[in-house]
Design a protein around this motif. Structure first.
Motif, PDB file in Angstrom:
ATOM      1  N   THR B  25      48.217  31.373  42.868  1.00 48.67           N
ATOM      2  CA  THR B  25      46.987  32.164  42.624  1.00 48.67           C
ATOM      3  C   THR B  25      46.914  32.797  41.156  1.00 48.67           C
ATOM      4  OG1 THR B  25      46.978  32.895  44.952  1.00 48.67           O
ATOM      5  CG2 THR B  25      45.460  34.058  43.274  1.00 48.67           C
ATOM      6  N   ILE B  26      48.154  32.922  40.785  1.00 48.78           N
ATOM      7  CA  ILE B  26      48.001  33.199  39.150  1.00 48.78           C
ATOM      8  C   ILE B  26      47.745  32.058  38.205  1.00 48.78           C
ATOM      9  CG2 ILE B  26      49.621  33.999  37.425  1.00 48.78           C
ATOM     10  CD1 ILE B  26      51.207  35.566  39.149  1.00 48.78           C
ATOM     11  N   ARG B  27      48.236  30.889  38.824  1.00 51.70           N
ATOM     12  CA  ARG B  27      48.337  29.642  37.993  1.00 51.70           C
ATOM     13  C   ARG B  27      46.906  29.221  38.034  1.00 51.70           C
ATOM     14  NH1 ARG B  27      49.970  24.378  39.168  1.00 51.70           N
ATOM     15  NH2 ARG B  27      50.277  24.891  41.091  1.00 51.70           N
ATOM     16  N   THR B  28      46.164  29.014  39.209  1.00 49.93           N
ATOM     17  CA  THR B  28      45.055  28.446  39.484  1.00 49.93           C
ATOM     18  C   THR B  28      43.790  29.578  39.440  1.00 49.93           C
ATOM     19  OG1 THR B  28      44.936  29.010  41.954  1.00 49.93           O
ATOM     20  CG2 THR B  28      45.979  26.856  40.836  1.00 49.93           C
ATOM     21  N   VAL B  37      40.108  40.839  53.243  1.00 48.77           N
ATOM     22  CA  VAL B  37      40.279  41.826  54.232  1.00 48.77           C
ATOM     23  C   VAL B  37      41.783  41.481  54.439  1.00 48.77           C
ATOM     24  CG1 VAL B  37      39.999  42.331  56.864  1.00 48.77           C
ATOM     25  CG2 VAL B  37      37.896  41.835  55.135  1.00 48.77           C
ATOM     26  N   THR B  38      42.136  40.288  54.799  1.00 46.55           N
ATOM     27  CA  THR B  38      43.761  39.856  54.850  1.00 46.55           C
ATOM     28  C   THR B  38      44.553  40.597  54.030  1.00 46.55           C
ATOM     29  OG1 THR B  38      43.463  37.782  56.293  1.00 46.55           O
ATOM     30  CG2 THR B  38      45.365  38.051  54.821  1.00 46.55           C
ATOM     31  N   TYR B  39      44.281  40.584  52.849  1.00 51.44           N
ATOM     32  CA  TYR B  39      45.277  40.966  51.864  1.00 51.44           C
ATOM     33  C   TYR B  39      45.236  42.724  51.718  1.00 51.44           C
ATOM     34  CZ  TYR B  39      47.420  36.815  50.828  1.00 51.44           C
ATOM     35  OH  TYR B  39      47.993  35.511  51.242  1.00 51.44           O
ATOM     36  N   LEU B  40      43.820  43.009  52.096  1.00 53.54           N
ATOM     37  CA  LEU B  40      43.934  44.724  52.175  1.00 53.54           C
ATOM     38  C   LEU B  40      44.796  45.322  53.229  1.00 53.54           C
ATOM     39  CD1 LEU B  40      40.018  45.551  51.545  1.00 53.54           C
ATOM     40  CD2 LEU B  40      41.938  46.236  50.214  1.00 53.54           C
ATOM     41  N   MET B  41      44.616  44.667  54.241  1.00 50.91           N
ATOM     42  CA  MET B  41      45.380  44.883  55.483  1.00 50.91           C
ATOM     43  C   MET B  41      47.009  44.821  55.418  1.00 50.91           C
ATOM     44  SD  MET B  41      43.132  43.520  58.494  1.00 50.91           S
ATOM     45  CE  MET B  41      43.949  44.029  60.043  1.00 50.91           C
ATOM     46  N   LEU B  42      47.392  43.570  54.707  1.00 49.49           N
ATOM     47  CA  LEU B  42      48.830  43.535  54.446  1.00 49.49           C
ATOM     48  C   LEU B  42      49.277  44.548  53.375  1.00 49.49           C
ATOM     49  CD1 LEU B  42      50.834  41.174  54.850  1.00 49.49           C
ATOM     50  CD2 LEU B  42      50.392  40.298  52.819  1.00 49.49           C
ATOM     51  N   THR B  68      57.174  42.790  49.363  1.00 48.42           N
ATOM     52  CA  THR B  68      55.878  42.038  49.815  1.00 48.42           C
ATOM     53  C   THR B  68      54.616  43.005  49.156  1.00 48.42           C
ATOM     54  OG1 THR B  68      56.853  41.692  51.908  1.00 48.42           O
ATOM     55  CG2 THR B  68      54.506  41.526  51.809  1.00 48.42           C
ATOM     56  N   LEU B  69      55.037  44.457  48.859  1.00 47.44           N
ATOM     57  CA  LEU B  69      53.850  45.125  48.354  1.00 47.44           C
ATOM     58  C   LEU B  69      53.427  44.456  46.841  1.00 47.44           C
ATOM     59  CD1 LEU B  69      52.047  47.613  48.598  1.00 47.44           C
ATOM     60  CD2 LEU B  69      53.980  48.779  47.451  1.00 47.44           C
ATOM     61  N   VAL B  70      54.484  44.106  46.175  1.00 49.21           N
ATOM     62  CA  VAL B  70      54.286  43.660  44.707  1.00 49.21           C
ATOM     63  C   VAL B  70      53.353  42.139  44.981  1.00 49.21           C
ATOM     64  CG1 VAL B  70      55.541  42.504  42.919  1.00 49.21           C
ATOM     65  CG2 VAL B  70      56.317  44.788  43.880  1.00 49.21           C
ATOM     66  N   ILE B  75      48.139  39.056  44.756  1.00 49.06           N
ATOM     67  CA  ILE B  75      47.323  38.345  45.168  1.00 49.06           C
ATOM     68  C   ILE B  75      45.910  39.035  45.472  1.00 49.06           C
ATOM     69  CG2 ILE B  75      46.686  36.787  47.164  1.00 49.06           C
ATOM     70  CD1 ILE B  75      49.768  36.559  47.446  1.00 49.06           C
ATOM     71  N   LEU B  76      45.984  40.151  46.074  1.00 51.33           N
ATOM     72  CA  LEU B  76      44.740  41.238  46.175  1.00 51.33           C
ATOM     73  C   LEU B  76      43.942  41.424  44.864  1.00 51.33           C
ATOM     74  CD1 LEU B  76      43.151  42.868  48.111  1.00 51.33           C
ATOM     75  CD2 LEU B  76      44.792  44.670  47.809  1.00 51.33           C
ATOM     76  N   THR B  77      44.820  41.818  43.814  1.00 48.12           N
ATOM     77  CA  THR B  77      44.299  42.265  42.535  1.00 48.12           C
ATOM     78  C   THR B  77      43.415  40.910  41.921  1.00 48.12           C
ATOM     79  OG1 THR B  77      46.104  43.692  42.141  1.00 48.12           O
ATOM     80  CG2 THR B  77      44.842  42.899  40.257  1.00 48.12           C
ATOM     81  N   LEU B  78      44.115  39.670  42.292  1.00 54.83           N
ATOM     82  CA  LEU B  78      43.505  38.536  41.620  1.00 54.83           C
ATOM     83  C   LEU B  78      42.378  38.285  42.556  1.00 54.83           C
ATOM     84  CD1 LEU B  78      46.801  36.381  40.800  1.00 54.83           C
ATOM     85  CD2 LEU B  78      45.173  37.490  39.079  1.00 54.83           C
ATOM     86  N   LYS B  79      42.325  38.541  43.774  1.00 55.50           N
ATOM     87  CA  LYS B  79      41.105  38.280  44.533  1.00 55.50           C
ATOM     88  C   LYS B  79      39.843  38.898  44.155  1.00 55.50           C
ATOM     89  CE  LYS B  79      38.469  36.899  47.946  1.00 55.50           C
ATOM     90  NZ  LYS B  79      37.796  35.576  48.098  1.00 55.50           N
ATOM     91  N   ILE B  80      40.276  40.340  43.829  1.00 56.36           N
ATOM     92  CA  ILE B  80      39.138  41.308  43.539  1.00 56.36           C
ATOM     93  C   ILE B  80      38.474  41.154  42.200  1.00 56.36           C
ATOM     94  CG2 ILE B  80      38.659  43.638  42.922  1.00 56.36           C
ATOM     95  CD1 ILE B  80      40.983  44.536  44.887  1.00 56.36           C
ATOM     96  N   LEU B  81      39.465  40.545  41.133  1.00 58.81           N
ATOM     97  CA  LEU B  81      39.116  39.950  40.130  1.00 58.81           C
ATOM     98  C   LEU B  81      38.203  38.778  40.025  1.00 58.81           C
ATOM     99  CD1 LEU B  81      42.206  40.532  37.914  1.00 58.81           C
ATOM    100  CD2 LEU B  81      40.243  42.028  37.490  1.00 58.81           C
TER     101      LEU B  81
END
Lengths: 94, 94
Positions: B25-28, B37-42, B68-70, B75-81
């Motif tokens: 996700t960082i790369r692409t 929702v998945t990454y919020l719950m995770l 896993t929090l990191v 992934i959650l941050t990149l999703k929101i961005l």
């Protein structure tokens, strides 16, 4: 005293977490941004946890990892199908 | 007798699993197929597990869920961005 409900909430959320991803992937078939290696590791990992839960007959571990095996397995299957159709970002080895 | 190594392999795989997704996700920056929702719950779920681990001072639980929090948080941050830039499939509420 609070340990039980805190670990139960954690268990519920980390188990149910993959359901929205499975639903989104079934709906959109958009798998290019999904990592094949992540879901391979997740599915194999929860399989080990499932065997462990069965060995010590711990129902919370058995149920949680069986659920994640189904949702994670669904996402992994759709990812592999997507790669066969040549989804954008993940070359077969990714 | 086998329980220890089976649960250790399960723990390693389910903890390390999100690293490849974070790297991809960082790369692409391809987040359209990733469920918010998945990454919020995770992320919320592993936070509860982290608190639980700290309460009973169980280092394996503390380390696994901190990792896993990191990765999940990345992934959650990149999703929101990605949503802010209007990625294809996930309307703000998804």
């Amino acid at each position: 005293m609070h340990e039980l409900w805190i670990s139960s909430v954690g268990a519920f959320l980390t188990t149910a977490a993959f359901l929205p991803q499975a639903v989104l992937t079934i709906r959109t078939r958009d798998t290019s941004g999904i990592s094949l290696v992540t879901y391979l590791m997740l599915v194999i990992g929860v399989s080990f946890w499932l065997v462990y839960g069965l060995m010590i007959m711990a129902w919370p571990i058995i149920i949680a990892n069986a659920v994640t095996l189904v949702t994670g397995g669904t996402i992994l299957t759709l990812k592999i199908l997507g790669m066969r159709k040549g989804d954008a970002h993940s070359p077969p080895g990714e």
